[in-house]
Design a protein around this motif. Structure first.
Motif, PDB file in Angstrom:
ATOM      1  N   ALA A  37       0.851  -1.197   0.000  1.00  0.00           N
ATOM      2  CA  ALA A  37       0.000   0.000   0.000  1.00  0.00           C
ATOM      3  C   ALA A  37       0.882   1.240   0.000  1.00  0.00           C
ATOM      4  O   ALA A  37       0.540   2.275  -0.573  1.00  0.00           O
ATOM      5  CB  ALA A  37      -0.894  -0.002   1.237  1.00  0.00           C
ATOM      6  N   ASN A  88      -7.357   7.461   7.319  1.00  0.00           N
ATOM      7  CA  ASN A  88      -6.728   6.164   7.547  1.00  0.00           C
ATOM      8  C   ASN A  88      -7.619   5.362   8.491  1.00  0.00           C
ATOM      9  O   ASN A  88      -7.776   5.730   9.643  1.00  0.00           O
ATOM     10  CB  ASN A  88      -5.343   6.429   8.150  1.00  0.00           C
ATOM     11  CG  ASN A  88      -4.538   5.177   8.418  1.00  0.00           C
ATOM     12  OD1 ASN A  88      -3.640   5.170   9.230  1.00  0.00           O
ATOM     13  ND2 ASN A  88      -4.855   4.110   7.730  1.00  0.00           N
ATOM     14  N   ARG A 130       5.279  -7.703  -0.299  1.00  0.00           N
ATOM     15  CA  ARG A 130       5.120  -6.382  -0.874  1.00  0.00           C
ATOM     16  C   ARG A 130       4.021  -6.350  -1.930  1.00  0.00           C
ATOM     17  O   ARG A 130       4.300  -6.333  -3.136  1.00  0.00           O
ATOM     18  CB  ARG A 130       6.443  -5.823  -1.443  1.00  0.00           C
ATOM     19  CG  ARG A 130       7.621  -5.868  -0.504  1.00  0.00           C
ATOM     20  CD  ARG A 130       7.325  -5.272   0.869  1.00  0.00           C
ATOM     21  NE  ARG A 130       6.918  -3.885   0.802  1.00  0.00           N
ATOM     22  CZ  ARG A 130       5.879  -3.421   1.496  1.00  0.00           C
ATOM     23  NH1 ARG A 130       5.167  -4.204   2.293  1.00  0.00           N
ATOM     24  NH2 ARG A 130       5.573  -2.163   1.405  1.00  0.00           N
TER      25      ARG A 130
END
Ligand SMILES: Cc1ncc(COP(=O)(O)O)c(C=O)c1O
Length: 356
Positions: free
Chosen positions: A100, A171, A202
């Motif tokens: 992300a 968030n 990842r």
């Protein structure tokens, strides 16, 4: 002195990664450190996801893929967004990236210009401000009080908006506070790192308006290229395979949440008014301990308290300074209940040694 790019020269390493690296160094030196600093699950990646990676490797899926992710992965992300979030996105509104973090950095760079303002409700994840500054835009911190659960209230947001405001970083669940927003977001970032215990693989993604996603794709094509091909195959299995593998992890996190809230609230000087509803962090207020001393040295903020606890108790946590809340510390409970109990026993003993 070697001349560096002005914006790069101004950024520091990520506070969370630095805290974890310090704990790892001490462990390598033979010190028994319990790390409550890492933002990663202690569970291993589920077996069927690893198998999908092995199969992809054996099948020779070792070449470049489409920069923004294979069609199969984008379809898997589309399915996940519909199944779990009731959101409709087409493949050209989705980009897969190396975590992300890379998706966020690319979209921020694709959207914001020199002098634009980007609202960052604080406490905030440590990298948002650096990412925004690197794009040339200005991070505009908007403190969100503990009394409202660290959530951004509409009036506070309204007051922070100026003609130069181009974005808001929301968030949810929040890192570091664990607070959860109910509202939808315009561009969504998500990651397989925590949900599927895949931090090292990842892989993460962004979904949003196709113009923004295409621009992030052009940046990714010039900067790095596709996310790892084997990881993409594993991510398809993670997103579309059995989801019940998540249940035991969720159950363990729920139990740890209860344990950690109880233990933190028992430590004199640690205040935790809200029980975090998501993520695997607690973000207690430690202001009552600020000003106290150990061996004549004064502790004046959350970072210094974290440093004291690392030295004295060999427990690693992250001070709140770089989250925009210097009277807090972030404690990750992504570790065993045994480690957690040992860590809090040690923290209690160390806090009792503080004077004043
Ligand atoms: C808001 C936010 N973005 C990105 C990350 C990193 O995620 P990834 O491992 O997918 O890059 C984290 C946590 O570490 C986070 O809290």
């Amino acid at each position: 002195m070697l001349k560096l790019n002005r914006r790069i020269a101004a950024i520091k390493p990520s506070a969370t990664l630095a805290a974890d690296a310090r704990a790892t160094e001490m462990k390598l030196a033979g010190i028994d450190v319990i790390s409550l600093a890492a933002g990663e699950p202690d569970f291993d990646t589920p077996e069927h996801i690893k198998q999908a990676a092995s199969k992809a490797l054996a099948a020779g899926q070792t070449k470049y893929t489409a920069v923004s992710g294979t069609a199969a992965l984008k379809n898997a992300i589309k399915l996940k967004l519909k199944r779990d979030n009731q959101l409709d996105y087409e493949p050209n509104e989705i980009i897969a990236s190396a975590g992300a973090k890379q998706a966020e950095a690319n979209v921020i760079n694709a959207l914001f210009d020199e002098g634009d303002e980007v609202i960052i409700p604080t406490p905030a994840w440590v990298s948002f401000a650096a990412m925004v500054s690197l794009s040339g835009a200005i991070p505009k911190f908007v403190p969100c009080p503990e009394a409202t659960g660290f959530l951004l209230e509409p009036d506070t947001l309204r007051r922070a908006i100026t003609p130069r405001t181009r974005g808001i970083m929301l968030n949810s669940p929040s890192n570091p506070t664990g607070a959860v927003y109910g509202a939808e977001q315009l561009i969504i970032f998500n990651s397989l790192s925590k949900t599927y215990a895949m931090t090292g693989w990842r892989i993460g993604f962004a979904a949003g308006p196709k113009e923004a996603i295409a621009a992030a794709g052009r940046l990714q094509s010039q900067n790095s290229g596709n996310p790892n091909s084997i990881t993409q195959a594993a991510a398809i299995e993670a997103l579309t395979g059995p989801q019940d593998v998540l249940k035991p992890m969720l159950e363990a996190f729920r139990k740890r949440n209860a344990l950690v809230v109880e233990r933190v609230r028992r430590i004199p000087g640690f205040k935790l008014p809200n029980v975090p509803q998501g993520a695997f962090y607690v973000f207690p207020n430690v202001s009552e301990l600020l000003g106290s001393t150990f061996n004549g040295k004064q502790i004046t903020d959350g970072d210094q308290l974290a440093a004291y606890l690392l030295d004295e108790a060999h427990v690693s946590m992250v001070g709140g300074n770089d989250f925009g809340a210097s009277d807090h510390v972030r404690i990750s409970y992504a570790t065993s209940t045994e480690n957690l109990n040992n860590a809090f026993d040690r923290v209690e003993r160390a806090v009792a040694k503080l004077k004043g």
